[in-house]
Write a protein that holds these residues in place. Sequence first.
Motif, PDB file in Angstrom:
ATOM      1  N   ASP A 150       0.812  -1.215   0.000  1.00 19.69           N
ATOM      2  CA  ASP A 150       0.000   0.000   0.000  1.00 19.69           C
ATOM      3  C   ASP A 150       0.848   1.269   0.000  1.00 19.69           C
ATOM      4  OD1 ASP A 150      -2.248  -1.626   0.143  1.00 19.69           O
ATOM      5  OD2 ASP A 150      -2.286  -1.611   2.337  1.00 19.69           O
ATOM      6  N   ALA A 151       2.165   1.132  -0.207  1.00 17.56           N
ATOM      7  CA  ALA A 151       3.049   2.295  -0.206  1.00 17.56           C
ATOM      8  C   ALA A 151       2.819   3.140  -1.464  1.00 17.56           C
ATOM      9  CB  ALA A 151       4.503   1.847  -0.135  1.00 17.56           C
ATOM     10  N   GLN A 161      -0.222   4.373   8.223  1.00 19.45           N
ATOM     11  CA  GLN A 161      -1.435   3.790   7.647  1.00 19.45           C
ATOM     12  C   GLN A 161      -2.374   3.367   8.763  1.00 19.45           C
ATOM     13  OE1 GLN A 161      -0.765   0.458   5.031  1.00 19.45           O
ATOM     14  NE2 GLN A 161      -2.833   0.531   4.201  1.00 19.45           N
ATOM     15  N   PHE A 162      -3.629   3.790   8.645  1.00 16.65           N
ATOM     16  CA  PHE A 162      -4.624   3.387   9.638  1.00 16.65           C
ATOM     17  C   PHE A 162      -4.931   1.911   9.467  1.00 16.65           C
ATOM     18  CE2 PHE A 162      -5.369   7.953   9.582  1.00 16.65           C
ATOM     19  CZ  PHE A 162      -5.503   8.225  10.933  1.00 16.65           C
ATOM     20  N   ARG A 163      -4.915   1.184  10.566  1.00 17.94           N
ATOM     21  CA  ARG A 163      -5.295  -0.212  10.521  1.00 17.94           C
ATOM     22  C   ARG A 163      -6.805  -0.295  10.453  1.00 17.94           C
ATOM     23  NH1 ARG A 163      -6.850  -2.550  15.450  1.00 17.94           N
ATOM     24  NH2 ARG A 163      -6.713  -1.174  17.255  1.00 17.94           N
ATOM     25  N   GLY A 164      -7.312  -1.488  10.186  1.00 16.18           N
ATOM     26  CA  GLY A 164      -8.752  -1.619  10.011  1.00 16.18           C
ATOM     27  C   GLY A 164      -9.139  -1.142   8.622  1.00 16.18           C
ATOM     28  N   GLY A 165     -10.401  -1.404   8.278  1.00 14.58           N
ATOM     29  CA  GLY A 165     -10.850  -1.020   6.953  1.00 14.58           C
ATOM     30  C   GLY A 165     -10.401  -2.052   5.922  1.00 14.58           C
ATOM     31  N   VAL A 166     -11.281  -2.419   5.033  1.00 15.69           N
ATOM     32  CA  VAL A 166     -10.945  -3.452   4.055  1.00 15.69           C
ATOM     33  C   VAL A 166     -11.261  -2.998   2.631  1.00 15.69           C
ATOM     34  CG1 VAL A 166     -11.264  -5.353   5.673  1.00 15.69           C
ATOM     35  CG2 VAL A 166     -13.231  -4.514   4.406  1.00 15.69           C
ATOM     36  N   SER A 167     -11.549  -1.734   2.436  1.00 15.42           N
ATOM     37  CA  SER A 167     -11.886  -1.260   1.105  1.00 15.42           C
ATOM     38  C   SER A 167     -10.887  -0.191   0.698  1.00 15.42           C
ATOM     39  CB  SER A 167     -13.322  -0.728   1.089  1.00 15.42           C
ATOM     40  OG  SER A 167     -13.690  -0.361  -0.220  1.00 15.42           O
ATOM     41  N   ASN A 168     -11.261   1.080   0.784  1.00 13.27           N
ATOM     42  CA  ASN A 168     -10.308   2.132   0.474  1.00 13.27           C
ATOM     43  C   ASN A 168      -9.240   2.226   1.567  1.00 13.27           C
ATOM     44  OD1 ASN A 168     -11.453   2.910  -1.974  1.00 13.27           O
ATOM     45  ND2 ASN A 168     -12.951   4.203  -0.956  1.00 13.27           N
ATOM     46  N   LEU A 169      -8.077   2.724   1.191  1.00  6.79           N
ATOM     47  CA  LEU A 169      -6.941   2.812   2.099  1.00  6.79           C
ATOM     48  C   LEU A 169      -6.881   4.206   2.710  1.00  6.79           C
ATOM     49  CD1 LEU A 169      -4.357   1.053  -0.243  1.00  6.79           C
ATOM     50  CD2 LEU A 169      -5.800   0.002   1.516  1.00  6.79           C
ATOM     51  N   THR A 201      -2.072  -9.112  -0.208  1.00  7.30           N
ATOM     52  CA  THR A 201      -1.448 -10.089   0.680  1.00  7.30           C
ATOM     53  C   THR A 201      -1.703  -9.766   2.147  1.00  7.30           C
ATOM     54  OG1 THR A 201       0.630  -8.812   0.690  1.00  7.30           O
ATOM     55  CG2 THR A 201       0.387 -10.529  -0.992  1.00  7.30           C
ATOM     56  N   ASN A 202      -2.641  -8.874   2.395  1.00  2.00           N
ATOM     57  CA  ASN A 202      -2.953  -8.494   3.773  1.00  2.00           C
ATOM     58  C   ASN A 202      -3.388  -9.741   4.551  1.00  2.00           C
ATOM     59  OD1 ASN A 202      -3.938  -7.446   6.181  1.00  2.00           O
ATOM     60  ND2 ASN A 202      -5.043  -5.763   5.199  1.00  2.00           N
ATOM     61  N   PRO A 203      -2.644 -10.133   5.588  1.00  2.81           N
ATOM     62  CA  PRO A 203      -2.989 -11.367   6.312  1.00  2.81           C
ATOM     63  C   PRO A 203      -4.335 -11.304   7.013  1.00  2.81           C
ATOM     64  CG  PRO A 203      -1.264 -10.140   7.462  1.00  2.81           C
ATOM     65  CD  PRO A 203      -1.423  -9.487   6.127  1.00  2.81           C
TER      66      PRO A 203
END
Length: 358
Positions: A17-18, A43-51, A330-332
Amino acid sequence: MWVKEFALDAGEVREEDAFDVAALHAWLAGRVEGLDGPPEVRQFRGGVSNLTYLLRYDGLNLVMRRPPRGHKAASAHDMRREFTVQRRLRPHFGAVPEMLAFCEDPAVLGGEFYVMEHLEGTVLRRELPAGMTLGEDEARALGHTVVDTLADLHAVDPEAAGFGELGRGPGYVRRQVEGWSRRYRGALTDDVPDGEAVMAWLAEHQPADTALRLIHNDWKLDNLILDVDGPLRVVGVLDWEMATVGDPLMELGSAMAYWITADDDELFALLRRQPTHLPGMPTREQVVERYLSRTGLPMGRWDFYEVFGLFRLAVITQQIWFRYRAGQTTNPAFAPFGDAVRILIARASDLAGIRPAG
């Protein structure tokens, strides 16, 4: 008790996501005064759509939103829409950040993005932050605040706020059932139920539209910024990418798919993403009752809205699982999403009184 000493909910930027921080700063410095950069980026953790990213300048924090790389649903990740909705809504609904700059030039970061003010507050996720506890009365107050703020949003006049063109008129429920069914089929993988029985049940039992209101379309606690220093209130609502003019009861049903309480079964409890299991939290039935009392809207058969909410969440989860299976992310955190889809389809089937196929 309430405790406000929490660290900013942001960490290192994931490699996938860089982005080019120098290019972002060069573009942004011409639009926001007083930026001495480039910024430190988290980067804010959480959220699965927009970064979502925190931009730390000297004496000023900003927030940037951009789409992920890889597969994108046709109606998702619309940065211009998200930016415009918040800018127009802010004078009518105070819990919206100030929009600062929008970029449509892909030469800057490879796609659209926007920057907004950073609101101070606390975002609650699956578990309470370290150092924070909620007694039963406080948990009940939190639950009431969540539903009351939703009712306040639904009280905004879409025409007066400039959203007349956002909706497509009557037939919202039908379009939602058809659209989410199409998305599920389009993201189907060979390791999850085909969902056809649930989709057929929704098509058969759909009611007429109850009303047409401005809706957020992803109402849950990790999209709310809370001021916990004094009387509890929502100071910000985030993630407006799916906002539209539609039936508010469809939004309520979708919100209840996340409202997992202490007495829910073990499998459904595995999907809990917010602290709605705490003693004192209103049940789903109590949330619905309070919402209807505040809005004056009529309720027909609640089972439809509840089944729809579960199915819609299954589709969102499956779209992400599709990307994960294809190696596009590849987000675990996405590794158990296939299991989550199976749980959601099974629960929707049980509530509808049907057996899932596939």
